[in-house]
Design a protein around this motif. Structure first.
Motif, PDB file in Angstrom:
ATOM      1  N   GLY A  19       6.107   9.574  -8.354  1.00  0.00           N
ATOM      2  CA  GLY A  19       6.509  10.767  -7.631  1.00  0.00           C
ATOM      3  C   GLY A  19       7.643  10.511  -6.667  1.00  0.00           C
ATOM      4  N   ASP A  20       8.391  11.577  -6.327  1.00  0.00           N
ATOM      5  CA  ASP A  20       9.568  11.511  -5.460  1.00  0.00           C
ATOM      6  C   ASP A  20      10.627  10.572  -6.020  1.00  0.00           C
ATOM      7  OD1 ASP A  20       9.239  13.389  -3.466  1.00  0.00           O
ATOM      8  OD2 ASP A  20       8.069  12.073  -2.176  1.00  0.00           O
ATOM      9  N   GLY A  21      10.619  10.386  -7.338  1.00  0.00           N
ATOM     10  CA  GLY A  21      11.646   9.580  -7.980  1.00  0.00           C
ATOM     11  C   GLY A  21      11.413   8.086  -7.949  1.00  0.00           C
ATOM     12  N   TYR A  22      10.221   7.640  -7.519  1.00  0.00           N
ATOM     13  CA  TYR A  22       9.929   6.202  -7.467  1.00  0.00           C
ATOM     14  C   TYR A  22       9.454   5.723  -8.838  1.00  0.00           C
ATOM     15  CZ  TYR A  22      10.629   6.151  -2.444  1.00  0.00           C
ATOM     16  OH  TYR A  22      11.189   6.226  -1.192  1.00  0.00           O
ATOM     17  N   THR A  23      10.298   5.916  -9.831  1.00  0.00           N
ATOM     18  CA  THR A  23       9.918   5.606 -11.205  1.00  0.00           C
ATOM     19  C   THR A  23       9.755   4.107 -11.444  1.00  0.00           C
ATOM     20  OG1 THR A  23      12.267   5.670 -11.809  1.00  0.00           O
ATOM     21  CG2 THR A  23      10.990   7.689 -12.125  1.00  0.00           C
ATOM     22  N   MET A  24      10.309   3.282 -10.577  1.00  0.00           N
ATOM     23  CA  MET A  24      10.164   1.839 -10.729  1.00  0.00           C
ATOM     24  C   MET A  24       8.706   1.391 -10.551  1.00  0.00           C
ATOM     25  SD  MET A  24      10.816   2.774  -7.483  1.00  0.00           S
ATOM     26  CE  MET A  24      12.581   3.011  -7.512  1.00  0.00           C
ATOM     27  N   LEU A  25       7.873   2.257  -9.951  1.00  0.00           N
ATOM     28  CA  LEU A  25       6.464   1.926  -9.749  1.00  0.00           C
ATOM     29  C   LEU A  25       5.576   2.446 -10.876  1.00  0.00           C
ATOM     30  CD1 LEU A  25       6.166   2.769  -5.936  1.00  0.00           C
ATOM     31  CD2 LEU A  25       6.542   0.527  -7.001  1.00  0.00           C
ATOM     32  N   LYS A  26       6.077   3.399 -11.633  1.00  0.00           N
ATOM     33  CA  LYS A  26       5.274   4.033 -12.675  1.00  0.00           C
ATOM     34  C   LYS A  26       4.887   3.019 -13.747  1.00  0.00           C
ATOM     35  CE  LYS A  26       5.295   8.101 -15.689  1.00  0.00           C
ATOM     36  NZ  LYS A  26       6.107   9.250 -16.160  1.00  0.00           N
ATOM     37  N   GLY A  27       3.599   2.999 -14.078  1.00  0.00           N
ATOM     38  CA  GLY A  27       3.119   2.128 -15.143  1.00  0.00           C
ATOM     39  C   GLY A  27       2.736   0.734 -14.701  1.00  0.00           C
ATOM     40  N   LYS A  28       2.802   0.448 -13.408  1.00  0.00           N
ATOM     41  CA  LYS A  28       2.341  -0.857 -12.927  1.00  0.00           C
ATOM     42  C   LYS A  28       0.852  -1.002 -13.226  1.00  0.00           C
ATOM     43  CE  LYS A  28       6.128  -2.402 -10.842  1.00  0.00           C
ATOM     44  NZ  LYS A  28       6.814  -3.647 -11.221  1.00  0.00           N
ATOM     45  N   SER A  29       0.454  -2.154 -13.745  1.00  0.00           N
ATOM     46  CA  SER A  29      -0.920  -2.331 -14.206  1.00  0.00           C
ATOM     47  C   SER A  29      -1.866  -2.838 -13.128  1.00  0.00           C
ATOM     48  CB  SER A  29      -0.943  -3.306 -15.395  1.00  0.00           C
ATOM     49  OG  SER A  29      -0.412  -4.564 -15.011  1.00  0.00           O
ATOM     50  N   ASN A  30      -1.324  -3.342 -12.042  1.00  0.00           N
ATOM     51  CA  ASN A  30      -2.166  -3.966 -11.019  1.00  0.00           C
ATOM     52  C   ASN A  30      -2.409  -3.038  -9.833  1.00  0.00           C
ATOM     53  OD1 ASN A  30       0.504  -4.023 -10.318  1.00  0.00           O
ATOM     54  ND2 ASN A  30       0.500  -6.120  -9.506  1.00  0.00           N
ATOM     55  N   VAL A  31      -2.772  -1.776 -10.116  1.00  0.00           N
ATOM     56  CA  VAL A  31      -3.023  -0.786  -9.071  1.00  0.00           C
ATOM     57  C   VAL A  31      -4.497  -0.800  -8.705  1.00  0.00           C
ATOM     58  CG1 VAL A  31      -2.912   1.655  -8.471  1.00  0.00           C
ATOM     59  CG2 VAL A  31      -1.129   0.652  -9.915  1.00  0.00           C
ATOM     60  N   VAL A  32      -4.791  -0.903  -7.404  1.00  0.00           N
ATOM     61  CA  VAL A  32      -6.167  -0.866  -6.896  1.00  0.00           C
ATOM     62  C   VAL A  32      -6.311   0.382  -6.034  1.00  0.00           C
ATOM     63  CG1 VAL A  32      -7.921  -2.034  -5.510  1.00  0.00           C
ATOM     64  CG2 VAL A  32      -6.315  -3.383  -6.903  1.00  0.00           C
ATOM     65  N   TYR A  33      -7.383   1.161  -6.273  1.00  0.00           N
ATOM     66  CA  TYR A  33      -7.579   2.438  -5.573  1.00  0.00           C
ATOM     67  C   TYR A  33      -8.515   2.266  -4.377  1.00  0.00           C
ATOM     68  CZ  TYR A  33      -5.186   4.899  -9.309  1.00  0.00           C
ATOM     69  OH  TYR A  33      -4.234   5.347 -10.187  1.00  0.00           O
ATOM     70  N   TYR A  34      -8.206   3.021  -3.311  1.00  0.00           N
ATOM     71  CA  TYR A  34      -9.021   3.027  -2.097  1.00  0.00           C
ATOM     72  C   TYR A  34      -9.414   4.478  -1.801  1.00  0.00           C
ATOM     73  CZ  TYR A  34      -7.414  -1.776  -1.484  1.00  0.00           C
ATOM     74  OH  TYR A  34      -7.163  -3.107  -1.668  1.00  0.00           O
ATOM     75  N   ALA A  78       0.842  -1.197   0.000  1.00  0.00           N
ATOM     76  CA  ALA A  78       0.000   0.000   0.000  1.00  0.00           C
ATOM     77  C   ALA A  78       0.877   1.246   0.000  1.00  0.00           C
ATOM     78  CB  ALA A  78      -0.912   0.007   1.227  1.00  0.00           C
ATOM     79  N   THR A  79       0.475   2.222  -0.785  1.00  0.00           N
ATOM     80  CA  THR A  79       1.149   3.511  -0.791  1.00  0.00           C
ATOM     81  C   THR A  79       0.124   4.564  -1.217  1.00  0.00           C
ATOM     82  OG1 THR A  79       3.109   4.717  -1.535  1.00  0.00           O
ATOM     83  CG2 THR A  79       2.038   3.290  -3.159  1.00  0.00           C
ATOM     84  N   ILE A  80       0.581   5.735  -1.620  1.00  0.00           N
ATOM     85  CA  ILE A  80      -0.326   6.762  -2.118  1.00  0.00           C
ATOM     86  C   ILE A  80      -0.170   6.892  -3.623  1.00  0.00           C
ATOM     87  CG2 ILE A  80      -0.519   8.070   0.028  1.00  0.00           C
ATOM     88  CD1 ILE A  80       1.647   9.962  -1.025  1.00  0.00           C
ATOM     89  N   GLU A  81      -1.206   7.393  -4.274  1.00  0.00           N
ATOM     90  CA  GLU A  81      -1.202   7.448  -5.731  1.00  0.00           C
ATOM     91  C   GLU A  81      -0.043   8.276  -6.282  1.00  0.00           C
ATOM     92  OE1 GLU A  81      -4.644   9.378  -7.288  1.00  0.00           O
ATOM     93  OE2 GLU A  81      -4.804  10.790  -5.626  1.00  0.00           O
ATOM     94  N   PHE A  82       0.368   9.318  -5.546  1.00  0.00           N
ATOM     95  CA  PHE A  82       1.492  10.151  -5.971  1.00  0.00           C
ATOM     96  C   PHE A  82       2.750   9.312  -6.159  1.00  0.00           C
ATOM     97  CE2 PHE A  82       5.249  12.386  -4.144  1.00  0.00           C
ATOM     98  CZ  PHE A  82       5.505  13.252  -5.195  1.00  0.00           C
ATOM     99  N   ILE A  83       3.047   8.458  -5.185  1.00  0.00           N
ATOM    100  CA  ILE A  83       4.244   7.613  -5.271  1.00  0.00           C
ATOM    101  C   ILE A  83       4.055   6.531  -6.326  1.00  0.00           C
ATOM    102  CG2 ILE A  83       5.734   6.031  -3.987  1.00  0.00           C
ATOM    103  CD1 ILE A  83       4.967   7.607  -1.442  1.00  0.00           C
ATOM    104  N   ALA A  84       2.875   5.946  -6.380  1.00  0.00           N
ATOM    105  CA  ALA A  84       2.605   4.896  -7.364  1.00  0.00           C
ATOM    106  C   ALA A  84       2.751   5.409  -8.794  1.00  0.00           C
ATOM    107  CB  ALA A  84       1.205   4.328  -7.154  1.00  0.00           C
ATOM    108  N   ALA A  85       2.537   6.716  -8.977  1.00  0.00           N
ATOM    109  CA  ALA A  85       2.671   7.307 -10.312  1.00  0.00           C
ATOM    110  C   ALA A  85       4.112   7.720 -10.621  1.00  0.00           C
ATOM    111  CB  ALA A  85       1.749   8.515 -10.434  1.00  0.00           C
TER     112      ALA A  85
END
Length: 501
Positions: A458-473, A449-456
């Protein structure tokens, strides 16, 4: 509380000496006063003082400009809930002449920022931001023809906006090189006949930025007299001289107002910088508030009082969320916050960055206002399926700039991490232990679990960008508030979830 009086050299010139009139005769020098501030993050307590100072200068016939170096329209509850409209109204009343975009100006999206610019009685400047068509998003500069002098002000925004804003809100934007953009602006302003050239920038200085773009690099551009800076939250009490250029920055959160005095006669003869304290515990003698601006601030804050005053919980402990703490180590606040994310989503682990935690909460009743101040960015919680190798890369990035107080510093729940701060960045993590006592398995899939900013990214976490299995809460603030309400006696101390080896 007895207030401490602290008077700087510039303050003495402004308030204690007889008024010196600006003259237009060819052999008489002209005075220009610049009032400036940066990185207020939605705070408005300095505005009544800025407004009255400006009015006093103008009543005496003096040249004055009021400038903001960015990160202004977002960060406090009234600003956030109005999506910056309250700040536009207050800045208009205070008499601002120009501002530059900070990275947080984009928190409500590009379209909203453009809409806000239309509400402002002054320009937003940014010479180096271009849209997807290669066109400048905002005016590059403004020329002020004052009594006896022509002043050019150009804006430069930080390229770090791409990583320090939600990547989705700045999609399609590009940022030209600050130094080459500044050189172009100097030539343009010279062609406009400007005798004084001011760079209004949101870059930061003294190796404070990850991408290396700093305000002191602009000092190498010939022709820039003053650089008014933001972004690094640096406090220069009397400015900083680099070559022939004076760099000024006032710290953060509206604790100080900057004042620059320039004397001009066919060229800049002198320039001095100082600061005026307007903190809760320290305020300069002789300052007067503009009651008109106070009234506008009160009206804007009253609009959200029913939301902010609602009590949602209680803590017997001080919950630590100050910038220098959460960007270098875990704190009881960070532990509870990441626990709330894990609890709300049912994930195996959760992580947050220190840069997304913006305040502490005092012991006692917790209001929704406290929660919204800690988490002002209105992020949604998300879960992502990550294998252990992905998680290890996330953790490596999270500690890669330690011991620097970096916004990307990672806060966690569901795991305990050890790292060697002396090892090379991205090769520092030495141990990752899961909540059940097992070691992280780099081949196993976990729910994070994280926040959408990081999942997209943000803050340089580019390894998470474009992951297809994101579920929103739901929202991060709502999840945090619910967790605090259900767990009143928690958080006495930090749990050392991220430790140096």
């Amino acid at each position: 509380m007895e207030k401490t009086i602290k008077i700087t050299a510039v303050f003495v010139i402004i308030f204690l000496l007889p008024v010196i009139c600006s003259c237009t005769a060819s052999d008489d020098p002209v005075k220009l006063t610049i009032i400036h501030i940066n990185d207020t993050h939605g705070r408005t307590h300095a505005e009544p003082y800025i407004s009255q100072m400006t009015k006093n200068f103008k009543l005496n016939g003096e040249n004055v400009l009021v400038l903001d170096a960015g990160d202004r329209i977002h960060g406090q509850i009234a600003a956030n809930l109005s999506q910056g409209e309250s700040i536009a109204a207050i800045m208009n009343a205070a008499g601002y002449d120009a501002m530059v975009t900070g990275n947080h100006e984009f928190n409500f999206g590009v379209d909203r920022l453009i809409e806000l610019s239309g509400m402002m009685n002054f320009p937003i400047l940014a010479a180096n931001i271009r849209n997807s068509n290669g066109e400048r998003l905002f005016k590059p500069y403004e020329v002020f023809r004052l009594n006896g002098v022509t002043v050019g002000v150009f804006g430069i925004a930080t390229p770090e906006t791409i990583t320090k804003s939600d990547p989705r809100t700045v999609a399609g934007l590009t940022f030209d090189d600050p130094v080459s953009s500044a050189a172009e602006m100097v030539e343009a302003l010279k062609a406009e006949g400007c005798g004084i050239i001011i760079a209004l920038v949101h870059l930061g200085d003294e190796n404070s930025t990850a991408d290396g773009h700093r305000s002191d690099a602009l000092a190498a551009v010939p022709g820039i007299d003053i650089i008014i800076d933001g972004h690094s939250h640096t406090f220069h009490e009397n400015g900083r001289v680099v070559g022939n250029t004076l760099i000024a920055q006032t710290g953060d959160h509206g604790r100080y107002i900057g004042v620059i005095e320039i004397t001009y006669l066919r060229r800049v003869l002198s320039k001095t910088a100082g600061t005026i304290a307007v903190t809760e515990d320290e305020i300069e003698s002789g300052l007067i508030s503009d009651e008109t601006v106070i009234k506008i601030i009160t009206e804007e804050e009253s609009k959200i009082e029913s939301v902010t005053s609602a009590i949602i919980g209680y803590t017997p402990f001080f919950l630590e969320g100050e910038r220098e703490a959460v960007r270098t180590r875990d704190t009881n606040m960070a532990n509870i916050l990441t626990d709330s994310m894990k609890h709300a989503t049912g994930a195996d682990i959760s992580f947050m960055t220190g840069g997304n935690i913006r305040s502490s909460i005092p012991a006692g009743n917790i209001t929704m206002g406290h929660v919204l101040t800690v988490l002002p960015f209105s992020n949604l919680l998300v879960t992502i399926e990550l294998d252990g190798a992905d998680i290890l890369e996330v953790l490596e990035h999270g500690v890669s700039r330690y011991p620097e107080a970096a916004g990307q510093y990672i806060q966690v729940s569901g795991i305990n991490v050890e790292f060697d701060p002396h090892a090379q960045p991205m090769s520092r993590v030495t141990s990752v232990i899961m909540a059940d006592g097992s070691a992280l398995d780099e081949t196993k899939t976990y729910s994070a679990a994280t926040i959408e900013f990081i999942a997209a990214g943000g803050d340089g976490y580019t390894m998470l960008k474009g992951k297809s299995n994101v579920v929103y809460y739901g929202g991060d603030a709502e999840a945090f508030a619910a967790y605090l309400a259900a767990n009143p006696v928690i958080g006495a101390v930090a749990e050392n979830r991220v430790l140096t080896r």
